[in-house]
Design a protein around this motif. Structure first.
Motif, PDB file in Angstrom:
ATOM      1  N   SER A 193       0.831  -1.207   0.000  1.00 33.79           N
ATOM      2  CA  SER A 193       0.000   0.000   0.000  1.00 33.79           C
ATOM      3  C   SER A 193       0.864   1.256   0.000  1.00 33.79           C
ATOM      4  N   ALA A 194       2.011   1.192   0.679  1.00 33.50           N
ATOM      5  CA  ALA A 194       2.934   2.334   0.647  1.00 33.50           C
ATOM      6  C   ALA A 194       3.399   2.609  -0.776  1.00 33.50           C
ATOM      7  N   MET A 195       3.645   1.548  -1.526  1.00 31.43           N
ATOM      8  CA  MET A 195       4.130   1.737  -2.900  1.00 31.43           C
ATOM      9  C   MET A 195       3.073   2.380  -3.798  1.00 31.43           C
ATOM     10  N   LYS A 230      -3.764  -1.615   8.181  1.00 28.86           N
ATOM     11  CA  LYS A 230      -2.446  -1.762   7.553  1.00 28.86           C
ATOM     12  C   LYS A 230      -2.445  -1.116   6.170  1.00 28.86           C
ATOM     13  N   PHE A 231      -3.502  -1.356   5.399  1.00 35.67           N
ATOM     14  CA  PHE A 231      -3.631  -0.724   4.082  1.00 35.67           C
ATOM     15  C   PHE A 231      -3.681   0.802   4.221  1.00 35.67           C
ATOM     16  N   GLU A 232      -4.544   1.255   5.118  1.00 35.61           N
ATOM     17  CA  GLU A 232      -4.803   2.692   5.242  1.00 35.61           C
ATOM     18  C   GLU A 232      -3.544   3.483   5.566  1.00 35.61           C
ATOM     19  N   LYS A 236      -1.195   6.076   3.201  1.00 31.01           N
ATOM     20  CA  LYS A 236      -0.940   7.468   3.555  1.00 31.01           C
ATOM     21  C   LYS A 236       0.559   7.725   3.737  1.00 31.01           C
ATOM     22  N   TRP A 237       1.241   6.786   4.375  1.00 24.56           N
ATOM     23  CA  TRP A 237       2.692   6.911   4.571  1.00 24.56           C
ATOM     24  C   TRP A 237       3.401   6.948   3.223  1.00 24.56           C
ATOM     25  N   GLY A 238       2.945   6.118   2.278  1.00 25.63           N
ATOM     26  CA  GLY A 238       3.558   6.082   0.960  1.00 25.63           C
ATOM     27  C   GLY A 238       3.411   7.402   0.217  1.00 25.63           C
ATOM     28  N   CYS A 239       2.256   8.037   0.340  1.00 28.27           N
ATOM     29  CA  CYS A 239       2.060   9.355  -0.270  1.00 28.27           C
ATOM     30  C   CYS A 239       3.078  10.342   0.285  1.00 28.27           C
ATOM     31  N   TYR A 317      -7.865   4.336  -4.481  1.00 30.06           N
ATOM     32  CA  TYR A 317      -7.395   2.987  -4.180  1.00 30.06           C
ATOM     33  C   TYR A 317      -8.571   2.147  -3.700  1.00 30.06           C
ATOM     34  N   ASN A 318      -8.745   0.990  -4.317  1.00 34.94           N
ATOM     35  CA  ASN A 318      -9.799   0.060  -3.910  1.00 34.94           C
ATOM     36  C   ASN A 318      -9.278  -0.863  -2.822  1.00 34.94           C
TER      37      ASN A 318
END
Length: 497
Positions: A193-195, A230-232, A236-239, A317-318
Motif C-alpha cells: 500500500s505504501a508503494m 495496515k492498508f490505510e 498514507k505513509w507512501g504518499c 485505491y480500492n
C-alpha cells in the motif's frame, strides 16, 4: 514456480510433480545432509520413448529425499470462500486461482465451498473436515477466524489454514497455546500500500506540473477491521514518502499537492505541512478516505469514489474487493462525459492485477497474492511439512516483500507489472465462463496495448521512485508502519490525516 512443459501424459505429469515437489522441498531446507544447492535445474524424463524437459529457476537442491511418496490426485484440499464466492475478480477469485494452480502443479484435487452468509462458515468447514480425503481446509478471509478456531480444534488430524485470519491469537487467548494444525497466512499489505500511495501522489505531482488541479488521492475501504488499518496507514505513509522523494529529486515541493495550504492550519502547520515537533513534518491530509462498512455493496463503493473524484482526487485505491467495480463505474462516468480514452482520473486495484478491468484508467494494482497463500499451504501439506511450519512460525506465516520460509522465497506482495498481466486477463475470461456475461472490456490484445501505452506515457522518474522504494523496503532502509491497534491507527491518523 515456473515450468516449461510440453503436453504430458498422466504418467509423465506424476513424474513432473514428484520432481518439482522434491526440488521445492530441498529449497525450503527440508532435506537430507550432504546435498548440493544450485541456482537452476534442468531434468529430462523419458516415458514411453518420449523425452520431456522440465526446467525451474528457483533455488533448488540436486538431491532430495521427500519423507513420503506423493500420489497426485490422492489428496484433496478444500477452499471455503468468504461471502460471495467466485466472480469477485479479487479476494475469492485469487484464492480459487491458488487452488487451481495447486491442482495443476501438485496434483491435488480442490473442493470449493461457497459461503453466501457468515452463517455458512462453520457448516462449510465442517463439511470439508468430515471428508476423509480432504487433508487441508483453507478459510478465505478475516471473518472466518472464529469459525476456523472452532472447527480446527475438533479435527486435529486435519490441516487448516486461514487467509488474513487471526485464529492462533484467539487460540492463545482462549486456551493458552496455539493450535498445532492451524496456519494463519497474513500479508505485508502496509508495504504494498505504501508503494501505490507513493505512486498516487507522484501521479498528482506530474499532472499538476502539466497544469492539472489534483490536490488529493483517495481510498475506499470495506469494513473497518485491523487488517485494513495496515492498508490505510501504509497508503498514507507512501504518499508522504513519494512527495518527500520528489523534493529530494527535483529540489522543490511538488506542485499543489506538495505546497498548498488547504490541508490544515494552526500552530503546528507550516506551508501546508503538519509539523508537530521540530524536525518532523508530514504531508498530512493528502488522502481522502472512507470506510463503507461493506465488502459486497458495490453502490457504496461508487458513491464513495464519486465524492472523491468530485474533490479532484487523481486516483482512488480500492481496498474493498468487489467495490472496485463501483469505483470503476465512477471513473467511467467521468471518462464518458469528457470523452477520455485514458486517465486521469485513475483508480488503483487490489489483491489481483485488476489493470485489465478498465485499461488506461487502472494505473496499477497492489497485488496481495492470496493465490500464493493457498498454493503454499497446499504445497506444505503435499510434502508433509505443514505442521512443522506451524510449529516453527507459531502458526503465523507472513507473506510480503522479501519474505522466506527456510531458504525458499515465499513472497506475497507486489505492485502489478506488464509481465503478470496475462494471467489475470485469464481471470476475466474465467469469470465470463462462470457468469455467462461479458467481463473483458475488449480483446486481450487491446488490453495489453492500452495498459502498455498508459504506463509508457508517464515519465520514467515515477517508476524509478517505486523501484527505489521497493529496494529500500527490502533492505530495511524504509520502515513502513504496520498498524494493528486502535491506539496506533489514531496516532498515525493524527500525523497523516
Amino acid at each position: 514456480m515456473c515450468m516449461n512443459r510440453k503436453a504430458l501424459t498422466r504418467t509423465e505429469s506424476i513424474l513432473a510433480v514428484l520432481l518439482v515437489v522434491a526440488i521445492i522441498a530441498g529449497a525450503v531446507g527440508w532435506t537430507q545432509p550432504g546435498q548440493r544447492i544450485v541456482e537452476t535445474v534442468t531434468s529430462t524424463v523419458t516415458v514411453g520413448g518420449s523425452a520431456q524437459t522440465i526446467t525451474t529457476t528457483r533455488v533448488v537442491t540436486s538431491t532430495v529425499t521427500v519423507e513420503r511418496p506423493i500420489s497426485p490426485g490422492a489428496i484433496k484440499i478444500a477452499v471455503v470462500s468468504d461471502i460471495g464466492g467466485r466472480g469477485d475478480l479479487s479476494f475469492n477469485d485469487m484464492a480459487f486461482k491458488g487452488g487451481d494452480e495447486a491442482e495443476k502443479d501438485l496434483g491435488v484435487q480442490m473442493v470449493e465451498l461457497i459461503s453466501k452468509t457468515e452463517a455458512d462458515y462453520v457448516p462449510n468447514l465442517e463439511t470439508a473436515a468430515r471428508d476423509p480425503d480432504v487433508k487441508l481446509i483453507v478459510g478465505v478471509g478475516f471473518l472466518l477466524s472464529e469459525a476456523l478456531l472452532e472447527v480446527a480444534a475438533k479435527y486435529p488430524d486435519k490441516n487448516f489454514a486461514g487467509i488474513d485470519t487471526f485464529t492462533q491469537a484467539l487460540a492463545v487467548q482462549k486456551t493458552g497455546k496455539p493450535l498445532p494444525n492451524m496456519l494463519d497466512i497474513v500479508y505485508e499489505e502496509h508495504k504494498g500500500s505504501a508503494m501505490v500511495g507513493a505512486l498516487g501522489c507522484l501521479l498528482a505531482a506530474h499532472y499538476n506540473e502539466l497544469g492539472g488541479n489534483y490536490p488529493y488521492i483517495g481510498g475506499v475501504f470495506g469494513i473497518e477491521i485491523p487488517v485494513l488499518w495496515k492498508f490505510e496507514i501504509g497508503y498514507k505513509w507512501g504518499c508522504d514518502w513519494g512527495l518527500k522523494w520528489y523534493e529530494q529529486r527535483f529540489g522543490k515541493r511538488a506542485p499543489l499537492i506538495g505546497e498548498d495550504g488547504r490541508y490544515g492550519s494552526g500552530p503546528n502547520w507550516r506551508d501546508g505541512l503538519y509539523c508537530p515537533q521540530a524536525g518532523q513534518c508530514w504531508y498530512k491530509g493528502r488522502v481522502l478516505w472512507t470506510y463503507t462498512g461493506t465488502f459486497s455493496d458495490i453502490t457504496k463503493g461508487y458513491a464513495a469514489a464519486k465524492s472523491m473524484y468530485e474533490q479532484q482526487a487523481i486516483a482512488v485505491y480500492n481496498i474493498a474487493g468487489p467495490l472496485g467495480l463501483g469505483i470503476n463505474q465512477a471513473v467511467q462516468e467521468i471518462a464518458t462525459e469528457k470523452r477520455l480514452t485514458s486517465g486521469p482520473p485513475y483508480w488503483i486495484g487490489v489483491d489481483a492485477n485488476q489493470d485489465w478491468i478498465n485499461p488506461g484508467f487502472v494505473i496499477a494494482s497492489m497485488m496481495k497474492r492470496v493465490d500464493r497463500g493457498v498454493y503454499y499451504a497446499a504445497l506444505l501439506t503435499v510434502i508433509g511439512k505443514f505442521k512443522e511450519v506451524v510449529a516453527d512460525t507459531n502458526g503465523v506465516l507472513v507473506l510480503g516483500i522479501g519474505t522466506k520460509v527456510g531458504n525458499l522465497a515465499m513472497e506475497g506482495i507486489s505492485v502489478s507489472t506488464l509481465a503478470d498481466l496475462d494471467e489475470f486477463i485469464k481471470m476475466g475470461v474465467d469469470a465470463e465462463k462462470l457468469t455467462g456475461k461479458k467481463v473483458l472490456p475488449m480483446s486481450p490484445e487491446e488490453i495489453r496495448q492500452k495498459v502498455t501505452e498508459m504506463r509508457q506515457n508517464l515519465p520514467s522518474w515515477i517508476w524509478d521512485a517505486l523501484t527505489e522504494l521497493e529496494s529500500k523496503i527490502r533492505s530495511g532502509q524504509a520502515q513502513v508502519p504496520m498498524v494493528l491497534t486502535k491506539e496506533e491507527v489514531d496516532r498515525w491518523r493524527e500525523l497523516l490525516g
